[in-house]
Scaffold this motif. Structure first.
Motif, PDB file in Angstrom:
ATOM      1  N   LEU A  90       0.796  -1.147  -0.082  1.00 25.10           N
ATOM      2  CA  LEU A  90       0.053  -0.069   0.040  1.00 25.10           C
ATOM      3  C   LEU A  90       1.060   1.250  -0.191  1.00 25.10           C
ATOM      4  N   ILE A  91       2.134   1.230   0.660  1.00 25.27           N
ATOM      5  CA  ILE A  91       2.924   2.411   0.687  1.00 25.27           C
ATOM      6  C   ILE A  91       3.762   2.433  -0.585  1.00 25.27           C
ATOM      7  N   ASP A  92       3.960   1.341  -1.334  1.00 24.46           N
ATOM      8  CA  ASP A  92       4.674   1.399  -2.329  1.00 24.46           C
ATOM      9  C   ASP A  92       3.543   2.057  -3.572  1.00 24.46           C
ATOM     10  N   ARG A  93       2.408   1.499  -3.515  1.00 25.04           N
ATOM     11  CA  ARG A  93       1.413   2.159  -4.396  1.00 25.04           C
ATOM     12  C   ARG A  93       0.938   3.678  -4.121  1.00 25.04           C
ATOM     13  N   GLN A  94       1.587   4.141  -3.049  1.00 25.44           N
ATOM     14  CA  GLN A  94       1.047   5.562  -2.610  1.00 25.44           C
ATOM     15  C   GLN A  94      -0.319   5.536  -2.314  1.00 25.44           C
ATOM     16  N   TRP A  95      -0.888   4.468  -1.665  1.00 25.59           N
ATOM     17  CA  TRP A  95      -2.149   4.604  -1.047  1.00 25.59           C
ATOM     18  C   TRP A  95      -2.206   4.796   0.130  1.00 25.59           C
ATOM     19  N   VAL A  96      -1.169   4.523   0.906  1.00 25.85           N
ATOM     20  CA  VAL A  96      -0.808   4.654   2.362  1.00 25.85           C
ATOM     21  C   VAL A  96       0.118   5.682   2.368  1.00 25.85           C
ATOM     22  N   LEU A  97       0.554   6.863   3.197  1.00 27.54           N
ATOM     23  CA  LEU A  97       1.384   7.525   3.316  1.00 27.54           C
ATOM     24  C   LEU A  97       2.028   7.428   4.672  1.00 27.54           C
ATOM     25  N   ARG A  98       3.448   7.533   4.640  1.00 29.63           N
ATOM     26  CA  ARG A  98       3.918   7.190   5.996  1.00 29.63           C
ATOM     27  C   ARG A  98       5.047   8.403   6.005  1.00 29.63           C
ATOM     28  N   ARG A  99       4.882   8.858   7.595  1.00 27.52           N
ATOM     29  CA  ARG A  99       5.669   9.999   7.895  1.00 27.52           C
ATOM     30  C   ARG A  99       6.304   9.844   9.438  1.00 27.52           C
ATOM     31  N   VAL A 100       7.432  10.273   9.867  1.00 32.12           N
ATOM     32  CA  VAL A 100       8.000  10.148  11.102  1.00 32.12           C
ATOM     33  C   VAL A 100       6.881  10.948  12.064  1.00 32.12           C
ATOM     34  N   ASP A 101       6.770  10.019  13.265  1.00 31.35           N
ATOM     35  CA  ASP A 101       6.224  10.777  14.314  1.00 31.35           C
ATOM     36  C   ASP A 101       6.759  11.545  14.813  1.00 31.35           C
ATOM     37  N   PRO A 102       6.463  12.832  15.099  1.00 35.74           N
ATOM     38  CA  PRO A 102       7.360  13.889  15.786  1.00 35.74           C
ATOM     39  C   PRO A 102       7.445  13.610  17.266  1.00 35.74           C
ATOM     40  N   GLN A 103       6.431  12.931  17.783  1.00 33.99           N
ATOM     41  CA  GLN A 103       6.310  12.440  19.201  1.00 33.99           C
ATOM     42  C   GLN A 103       7.165  11.264  19.555  1.00 33.99           C
ATOM     43  N   HIS A 104       7.486  10.672  18.492  1.00 35.69           N
ATOM     44  CA  HIS A 104       8.266   9.324  18.734  1.00 35.69           C
ATOM     45  C   HIS A 104       8.985   8.888  17.540  1.00 35.69           C
ATOM     46  N   GLY A 105      10.141   9.628  17.650  1.00 31.91           N
ATOM     47  CA  GLY A 105      11.199   9.351  16.355  1.00 31.91           C
ATOM     48  C   GLY A 105      11.200   8.149  15.766  1.00 31.91           C
ATOM     49  N   ARG A 106      11.173   6.946  16.431  1.00 28.47           N
ATOM     50  CA  ARG A 106      11.303   5.712  15.977  1.00 28.47           C
ATOM     51  C   ARG A 106      10.157   4.923  15.345  1.00 28.47           C
ATOM     52  N   ARG A 107       9.132   5.961  15.333  1.00 31.22           N
ATOM     53  CA  ARG A 107       7.906   5.242  15.188  1.00 31.22           C
ATOM     54  C   ARG A 107       7.370   6.066  13.665  1.00 31.22           C
ATOM     55  N   HIS A 108       6.561   5.458  12.881  1.00 34.17           N
ATOM     56  CA  HIS A 108       6.140   6.151  11.734  1.00 34.17           C
ATOM     57  C   HIS A 108       4.336   6.235  11.893  1.00 34.17           C
ATOM     58  N   LEU A 109       3.834   7.333  11.399  1.00 33.18           N
ATOM     59  CA  LEU A 109       2.449   7.734  11.248  1.00 33.18           C
ATOM     60  C   LEU A 109       2.055   7.315   9.919  1.00 33.18           C
ATOM     61  N   LEU A 110       0.658   6.602   9.737  1.00 31.32           N
ATOM     62  CA  LEU A 110       0.190   6.365   8.664  1.00 31.32           C
ATOM     63  C   LEU A 110      -0.944   6.642   8.411  1.00 31.32           C
ATOM     64  N   SER A 111      -1.422   7.066   7.079  1.00 26.27           N
ATOM     65  CA  SER A 111      -2.754   7.615   7.006  1.00 26.27           C
ATOM     66  C   SER A 111      -3.030   7.252   5.334  1.00 26.27           C
ATOM     67  N   LEU A 112      -4.324   7.271   4.815  1.00 26.99           N
ATOM     68  CA  LEU A 112      -4.538   7.058   3.490  1.00 26.99           C
ATOM     69  C   LEU A 112      -4.190   8.328   2.788  1.00 26.99           C
ATOM     70  N   SER A 113      -3.712   8.069   1.507  1.00 30.86           N
ATOM     71  CA  SER A 113      -3.372   9.214   0.345  1.00 30.86           C
ATOM     72  C   SER A 113      -4.966   9.602  -0.193  1.00 30.86           C
ATOM     73  N   GLU A 114      -5.001  10.380  -0.923  1.00 34.34           N
ATOM     74  CA  GLU A 114      -6.129  10.593  -1.827  1.00 34.34           C
ATOM     75  C   GLU A 114      -6.345   9.543  -2.447  1.00 34.34           C
ATOM     76  N   GLN A 115      -5.491   8.762  -3.152  1.00 40.36           N
ATOM     77  CA  GLN A 115      -5.684   7.760  -4.003  1.00 40.36           C
ATOM     78  C   GLN A 115      -6.166   6.568  -3.163  1.00 40.36           C
ATOM     79  N   GLY A 116      -5.513   6.398  -2.183  1.00 36.85           N
ATOM     80  CA  GLY A 116      -5.951   5.162  -1.281  1.00 36.85           C
ATOM     81  C   GLY A 116      -7.412   5.387  -1.030  1.00 36.85           C
ATOM     82  N   LEU A 117      -7.730   6.582  -0.580  1.00 40.78           N
ATOM     83  CA  LEU A 117      -9.102   6.740  -0.077  1.00 40.78           C
ATOM     84  C   LEU A 117     -10.184   6.599  -1.378  1.00 40.78           C
TER      85      LEU A 117
END
Length: 181
Positions: free
Chosen positions: A93-120
């Motif tokens: 899903l990340i490779d297709r860019q349907w799910v976006l991943r970004r570093v969690d500013p509160q926890h540097g070793r964790r990534h936050l995940l969300s649906l992209s517009e295309q994923g939605l």
């Protein structure tokens, strides 16, 4: 004529004997069989014709849709899936860019995940196809049966949690099956 006295509980209130319960009466087997049949239908008729992702990936997209931006550990807790399985299922899903991943500013070793517009858009396309199927299943039951099913499912979830907590207490906290984040 020698008559035995009737049991003190009605048949509906009698406890199931754990020593003689036949395998085909295991609740887990029955529920898994039903779930597998329904999952096969959903995948075959609603997911596969619309999108190249599988049922697990589509479920993760649904969890992100429902809960918003979150991390893999939270998805594991919500879905009761293993974090490794979540990670493997998220990668396409990340490779297709349907799910976006970004570093969690509160926890540097964790990534936050969300649906992209295309994923939605892809998620909503499958959801639109699957809703009538789900409604047809629910409409096979009366309103009273749906309410009873919800009540029964809730009761079983609570009972399973109590049984799990008791088993964990007896074996010790390090024996928990689902790893903590």
């Amino acid at each position: 004529m020698n008559r035995t006295s009737p049991p003190s509980h009605s048949a509906a209130q009698q406890e199931v004997c754990s020593q003689t319960l036949p395998l085909n009466e295991f609740l887990t087997f029955k529920i898994v069989a039903l779930a597998n049949a329904l999952q096969t239908q959903v995948t075959r008729h609603y997911i596969a014709p619309v999108t190249p992702v599988g049922l697990t990936e589509w479920r993760l997209m649904g969890l992100l849709h429902q809960h918003g931006e979150t991390h893999a550990g939270a998805l594991a807790r919500i879905s009761l899936m293993d974090k490794a399985q979540i990670s493997r299922s998220l990668q396409p899903l990340i490779d297709r860019q349907w799910v976006l991943r970004r570093v969690d500013p509160q926890h540097g070793r964790r990534h936050l995940l969300s649906l992209s517009e295309q994923g939605l858009a892809n998620f909503n396309q499958v959801l639109e196809q699957a809703r009538p199927f789900q409604a047809a299943l629910l409409n096979a039951l009366s309103a009273e049966e749906r309410a009873a099913l919800d009540q029964i499912m809730g009761k079983l979830v609570r009972a399973a949690a109590v049984i799990d907590a008791e088993a964990t207490r007896r074996r010790g906290p390090d024996s928990a099956a689902v790893p903590a984040e």
